[in-house]
Design an enzyme around this catalytic site. Structure first.
Site, short mmCIF file in Angstrom:
data_model
loop_
_atom_site.label_atom_id
_atom_site.label_comp_id
_atom_site.label_asym_id
_atom_site.label_seq_id
_atom_site.Cartn_x
_atom_site.Cartn_y
_atom_site.Cartn_z
N ASN A 116 51.51 15.97 50.89
CA ASN A 116 51.04 14.58 51.03
C ASN A 116 51.11 14.16 52.51
OD1 ASN A 116 53.82 14.53 51.31
ND2 ASN A 116 53.98 12.51 50.43
N CYS B 293 53.02 12.36 54.54
CA CYS B 293 54.22 12.44 55.42
C CYS B 293 54.96 13.76 55.29
CB CYS B 293 55.12 11.25 55.15
SG CYS B 293 54.26 9.68 55.37
N GLU C 228 56.50 15.39 52.78
CA GLU C 228 57.66 15.65 51.91
C GLU C 228 57.29 16.18 50.53
OE1 GLU C 228 56.53 12.74 52.77
OE2 GLU C 228 56.60 11.27 51.18
P1 ADP Z 1 57.05 3.50 50.45
O1 ADP Z 1 58.34 3.18 51.13
O2 ADP Z 1 55.99 2.46 50.73
O3 ADP Z 1 57.18 3.74 48.99
P2 ADP Z 1 57.04 5.99 51.99
O4 ADP Z 1 57.13 5.50 53.40
O5 ADP Z 1 58.27 6.54 51.36
O6 ADP Z 1 56.43 4.83 51.07
O7 ADP Z 1 55.92 7.09 51.93
C1 ADP Z 1 55.82 7.93 50.81
C2 ADP Z 1 54.44 8.46 50.66
O8 ADP Z 1 53.57 7.39 50.30
C3 ADP Z 1 53.81 9.03 51.92
O9 ADP Z 1 54.18 10.34 52.19
C4 ADP Z 1 52.36 8.96 51.52
O10 ADP Z 1 52.02 9.98 50.61
C5 ADP Z 1 52.29 7.62 50.82
N1 ADP Z 1 51.95 6.54 51.76
C6 ADP Z 1 52.77 5.91 52.62
N2 ADP Z 1 52.11 4.98 53.34
C7 ADP Z 1 50.84 5.01 52.92
C8 ADP Z 1 49.66 4.30 53.26
N3 ADP Z 1 49.65 3.37 54.18
N4 ADP Z 1 48.53 4.61 52.61
C9 ADP Z 1 48.52 5.54 51.68
N5 ADP Z 1 49.60 6.24 51.31
C10 ADP Z 1 50.74 6.00 51.91
#
Ligand code: ADP
Length: 569
Positions: A269, A271, A273
């Site tokens: 995905n 980021c 992970e």
């Molecule tokens: P959150 O804290 O908003 O739940 P995270 O920062 O833990 O999200 O990110 C987890 C995953 O969510 C990322 O690896 C990516 O797959 C997805 N993600 C994060 N930000 C975005 C975004 N702006 N648009 C689409 N997907 C996102």
């Protein structure tokens, strides 16, 4: 509910339900109730009305107490018409015009719903290859990546959040040099994180300073050779320049692919992970470790942690049921493997409360212990669910069938960045060190507000050295490292991302990776004056420490930096 002003602002803007006029029709409590109800309803076939209400209450309390939060799309969309609950998707990119544009369409649908997409462009024929049907020449993976990027740019106007993508190219793809340098200019391909897909063979060739073969993905034939060390050095140089590309170790992702019969893992995905098979989606959730401390906040309550892990696994497994998938293929794959990714946030805050320095052997040992405990309990919870509800449908195709371990979920753990979740919970993100002990935030009417890390504030009040003036002073650099007026024991514990030497960042990532089914989101921070040798050292350490990938960021190396010490928005 103790939410910061900042957290409420974010929730009101994007997460809470609004009517057609854009007015809010729910509050934060209402959001958690909506989510708990939608997710508990997945148990309808297993219990009666009273049973559902009990589960709903459990889920609600866990979120309202900020002990566990599911990923953003679940908070935004559960119990609402869109109903798309996953943060992570991987889509295949086939080497045909139909395939490429099918993938762009599917990504647009996913972005609209708040999910992020990962792609491997490794199957695309290299630039300059023949196009049989037209007699023309192919423009290659990088040019198509730009089309994906433009589509994301357009969709972000109307979606729930700006779309995020991961783009991966295998190191043995003939266009690899163009890929490595394609974000040299930071204004290019802005909606993508890029990672080079590294193989073990390549790493060996780097070690022995050998050439390695470039393979045409279409013909599977070698079409050239490059010196591995030179390629590695170029990756290092570009990463030093502005943090891109990162690297992922493809063979390791596939070594841990628990359903190899279903396909090969080509991408993660956005980021990094969550490695997934093409068309797989995964929903993540994170336990707030700071809230797993006892009342006195001086030791970790393992009973509470075990209980929370069990409930969180139940929650995330239910998300798979309650989810409305954007495509039939994704529905089939995701329900087939039932992957979930339970992780943590507030790790650094927890360490500070326990008086343990992030950059210490004690912290690494605790990481092994805590994540090992979470992993064991998550697997146990998944096994119990399998007994009650059945193993994941592709169980027979998985490596678990041979071992006779029946699980409800093909994977259970992932360390997410928790960008927004940690803001909502008011704790340090994921397993990252604290970013700044205090910082200045501009609020309306040009007023400045000093935000102080709450754990530090407690320590300062307790230690009798708190003053508004001191907090303002700290905000200038974010760190307390050199502040003699603060007791040394406190300074040793409250270390920030920039105080922690890169090798400790890597050691921490590796410790969590040892007990995580999927991968770990982590940025290794380097100071502005770090050299390319320092970057090479980090990549090499991460490889040796069995990490699944690594991302570095050298302070100040991008013009538009999201977090700035001393001038945070
Ligand atoms: P959150 O804290 O908003 O739940 P995270 O920062 O833990 O999200 O990110 C987890 C995953 O969510 C990322 O690896 C990516 O797959 C997805 N993600 C994060 N930000 C975005 C975004 N702006 N648009 C689409 N997907 C996102």
């Amino acid at each position: 509910m103790k939410l910061s002003e900042n957290a409420i602002k974010v929730l009101e803007k994007r997460y809470l339900e609004k009517n057609e006029d854009g007015n809010l029709i729910e509050d934060v409590e209402g959001m958690f109730k909506r989510v708990a109800k939608a997710i508990a309803s997945a148990d309808e076939n297993y219990t009666d009305k009273a049973g559902i209400e009990k589960i709903e209450m459990e889920f609600y309390e866990m979120m309202a107490n900020l002990e566990f939060l599911p990923n953003s799309p679940t908070l935004m969309n559960a119990g609402r018409p869109l109903g798309q609950l996953s943060a992570c998707f991987v889509l295949p990119v086939e080497d045909t015009m139909e395939g490429i544009f099918e993938s762009i369409k599917n990504a647009a649908l996913i972005h609209k719903s708040g999910g992020g997409t990962g792609f491997s462009f490794s199957r695309l024929r290299p630039k300059g290859s023949a196009v049989n049907s037209t007699g023309g020449v192919a423009s290659g993976p990088i040019s198509f990546m730009k089309v994906f990027n433009a589509a994301t740019e357009a969709v972000k106007q109307g979606g729930t959040r700006r779309g995020a993508n991961m783009g991966i190219l295998r190191v043995d793809h003939p266009d690899i040099m163009e890929f490595i340098t394609c974000k040299k200019d930071n204004s290019e391909i802005t909606n993508f994180n890029l990672s080079v897909g590294i193989t073990e063979d390549f790493m060996k060739a780097v070690e022995y300073n050998l050439e390695y073969e470039l393979i045409d993905p279409k013909t599977k034939k070698p079409v050239g050779k490059l010196n591995a060390k030179k390629v590695f050095d170029l990756i290092v140089e570009m990463a030093w320049k502005n943090g891109e590309p990162g690297i992922i170790f493809l063979d390791r992702l596939n070594r841990d692919n628990v359903t190899p019969k279903l396909g090969e893992i080509e991408s993660t995905n956005p980021c990094g992970e969550q490695p997934l098979l093409p068309y797989e989606a995964c929903n993540l959730g994170s336990i707030n470790l700071y809230n797993m401390l006892n009342e006195e906040k001086d030791s970790l309550d393992f009973d509470k942690l075990a209980e929370t892990v069990k409930k969180a696994v139940h929650f995330l497994d239910n998300v798979i049921e309650a989810n409305k998938y954007p495509l039939a293929e994704i529905d089939k794959m995701t329900r087939g493997t039932r992957k979930i990714g339970l992780g943590v946030m507030g790790w650094a805050d927890m360490l500070c409360a326990l008086n343990i320095s992030y950059n210490s052997q004690q912290a690494i040992e605790l990481a092994d212990k805590v994540m090992g405990f979470i992993q064991d309990n998550a697997q146990k919870a998944s096994q119990e669910l399998a007994e009650q509800k059945g193993a994941f449908p592709y169980y027979e195709e998985s490596v678990f069938a041979k071992k006779g371990i029946k699980l409800r979920n093909a994977t259970t753990t992932t360390i997410a960045p928790t960008g927004t979740l940690s803001l909502i919970a008011g704790v340090s993100s994921g397993i990252e060190p604290i970013f700044a002990i205090s910082y200045i935030r501009n609020v309306m009417d040009n007023n400045e507000l000093v935000e102080v890390n709450p754990v530090f504030k407690n320590a300062a009040v307790k230690g009798n050295f708190y003053s508004d003036e001191l907090m303002k002073q700290i905000a200038k650099s974010g760190t307390v490292k050199h502040m003699e007026e603060i007791p040394k024991e406190v300074r040793d514990v409250f270390v920030t991302a920039h105080d922690v030497r890169p090798e400790w960042h890597v050691k921490m990532q590796a410790a969590f990776q040892r007990h995580t089914d999927n991968a770990v989101s982590k940025t290794v921070n380097l100071s502005h004056d770090a050299t390319t040798d320092d970057v090479r050292e980090v990549f090499t350490l991460a490889y040796r420490a069995q990490c699944k990938g690594v991302t570095i960021y050298r302070d100040g190396s991008r013009d538009l930096q999201v977090l700035n010490i001393g001038k945070v928005q």
